[in-house]
Design a protein around this motif. Structure first.
Motif, PDB file in Angstrom:
ATOM      1  N   VAL A  37       0.838  -1.202   0.000  1.00 52.64           N
ATOM      2  CA  VAL A  37       0.000   0.000   0.000  1.00 52.64           C
ATOM      3  C   VAL A  37       0.871   1.249   0.000  1.00 52.64           C
ATOM      4  CG1 VAL A  37      -1.616   1.348   1.416  1.00 52.64           C
ATOM      5  CG2 VAL A  37      -2.024  -1.083   1.039  1.00 52.64           C
ATOM      6  N   GLN A  38       1.916   1.266   0.834  1.00 46.77           N
ATOM      7  CA  GLN A  38       2.806   2.425   0.888  1.00 46.77           C
ATOM      8  C   GLN A  38       3.510   2.631  -0.445  1.00 46.77           C
ATOM      9  OE1 GLN A  38       5.233   1.499   4.303  1.00 46.77           O
ATOM     10  NE2 GLN A  38       3.908   2.660   5.691  1.00 46.77           N
ATOM     11  N   ALA A  41       0.986   3.991  -2.887  1.00 46.31           N
ATOM     12  CA  ALA A  41       0.667   5.381  -2.559  1.00 46.31           C
ATOM     13  C   ALA A  41       1.814   6.296  -2.973  1.00 46.31           C
ATOM     14  CB  ALA A  41       0.386   5.526  -1.069  1.00 46.31           C
ATOM     15  N   ASP A  44       1.708   6.673  -6.715  1.00 40.26           N
ATOM     16  CA  ASP A  44       0.584   7.537  -7.084  1.00 40.26           C
ATOM     17  C   ASP A  44       0.937   8.997  -6.822  1.00 40.26           C
ATOM     18  OD1 ASP A  44      -2.085   8.046  -7.976  1.00 40.26           O
ATOM     19  OD2 ASP A  44      -2.676   8.336  -5.880  1.00 40.26           O
TER      20      ASP A  44
END
Length: 61
Positions: A37-38, A41, A44
């Motif tokens: 997820v990190q 992110a 992104d």
């Protein structure tokens, strides 16, 4: 017996070593998912920065 007690009842019958192994496996999976997820992110955020940067697409010089 409340719902939580019913959910935890099978755990009372498990041996502590099995519970500890399952707990450690869950922690490892959580760490892997958190890293994914990190990383996503961060990618992104980098993509958004490139798109919104006033110098995006221009050569420096």
């Amino acid at each position: 017996m409340c719902d939580v007690d019913r959910l935890l009842a099978p755990l009372e019958n498990m041996d502590r070593t099995t519970l500890a192994k399952a707990y450690l496996m869950a922690l490892q999976e959580n760490i892997c998912l958190r890293r994914q997820v990190q990383k996503a992110a961060g990618q992104d955020l980098m993509a958004q920065t490139e798109v919104t940067s006033p110098t995006a697409g221009k050569e420096h010089g």
